[in-house]
Design an enzyme around this catalytic site. Structure first.
Site, short mmCIF file in Angstrom:
data_model
loop_
_atom_site.label_atom_id
_atom_site.label_comp_id
_atom_site.label_asym_id
_atom_site.label_seq_id
_atom_site.Cartn_x
_atom_site.Cartn_y
_atom_site.Cartn_z
CE LYS A 96 -3.99 -2.18 2.22
NZ LYS A 96 -3.41 -3.48 2.58
NE ARG A 97 6.33 0.69 1.04
CZ ARG A 97 6.18 -0.01 2.15
NH1 ARG A 97 5.04 0.03 2.81
NH2 ARG A 97 7.16 -0.77 2.60
#
Length: 275
Positions: A96-97
């Site tokens: 989830k960057r």
């Protein structure tokens, strides 16, 4: 070079649609009789990989549970990614960057450039700094035959505060994300490489989920999602759904045969949806 969408379509057609999550929670380590340390993490992870990656289309390690053990944990993650790919599973790394500019590019280089020691088939990404902030990740994925799953409609109760909000032109934030992915996937066959994350427990939605790419659907099993809820929410795009189950499958461990059987049961339930 094949695209991620091509590889994923082939894997789902051959093995079924299931993505098995590998989430080494401290509580799961304890349930398996393992210590909450790097050695316990490695035993848990490699047992899960060896039991699951030869059966399912994809595995999805949750990076945070490896990072919490420091460099030794990240080393376990590297070994798990390599082992899963050798067993024929695609690897979707749940990280989830989301960032801008050179930092977004650095994340892309770390996970999507296939010369990196942490290279995977696809990652998850957050678009809430603006969908354009993900361009370095999407462009790098395209250049290296990798994929990106972008958060769109998540099941957490706080999600609608942002995802259902309206932009200046009246569309929802979620619709803006989905439209951007649809544009990126235009013309891709048999499946685009840019997917959306849509929770299995969001209930009914009016959003157009036909983005020409895969839909990663977490929340199966312990979180309440099922084959029936997926059928109801995703109807016309069921063939592109990659349902993800973690705790329900991992809870069958530590026996490898029980893990494999749990994955096969879940996989069969979702395979029936698209027959």
């Amino acid at each position: 070079m094949s695209t991620f969408g091509e590889r994923l379509r082939a894997a789902m057609d051959a093995r079924g649609p299931l993505c098995a999550g590998i989430d080494p929670h401290a509580s799961l380590l304890a349930d398996w009789g393992l210590a909450d340390d790097a050695a316990g993490l490695e035993r848990f992870t490699m047992t899960a990989v060896e039991a699951l990656a030869g059966t399912v289309a994809a595995v999805k390690p949750q990076s945070a549970f490896f990072e919490r053990h420091g460099s030794r944990g990240v080393a376990v993650l590297e070994r798990a990614v390599s082992a899963a790919r050798e067993l024929g599973a695609l690897v979707v790394l749940d990280v989830k960057r989301g960032d801008i500019g050179s930092t977004a590019q650095a994340y892309a280089d770390a996970y999507l450039d296939q010369s990196s020691p942490l290279a995977v088939d696809a990652i998850t990404a957050s678009p809430f700094l603006g969908i354009g902030s993900l361009d370095p990740m999407l462009d790098t994925a395209a250049a290296h035959g990798a994929g990106v799953f972008v958060l769109a409609l998540t099941s957490n109760p706080e999600g609608p505060q942002v995802q259902h909000a309206r932009t200046a032109d009246g569309t929802t934030v979620a619709a803006t994300v989905l439209a951007a992915l649809r544009a990126r996937n235009a013309g891709a066959e048999p499946l685009g490489s840019f997917g959306a994350v849509v929770g299995a427990t969001i209930g009914d939605t009016d959003e157009d989920l036909g983005i020409g790419g895969p839909l990663l659907v977490p929340g199966i099993g312990a979180q309440g999602g099922s084959a029936e809820t997926v059928r109801r929410i995703f109807g016309p795009v069921l063939a592109n759904v990659l349902p993800s189950s973690s705790r329900e499958i991992l809870g069958a461990g530590p026996d490898p045969t029980a893990l494999t059987d749990a994955a096969r049961r879940a996989n069969d339930a979702f395979r029936e949806l698209v027959r």
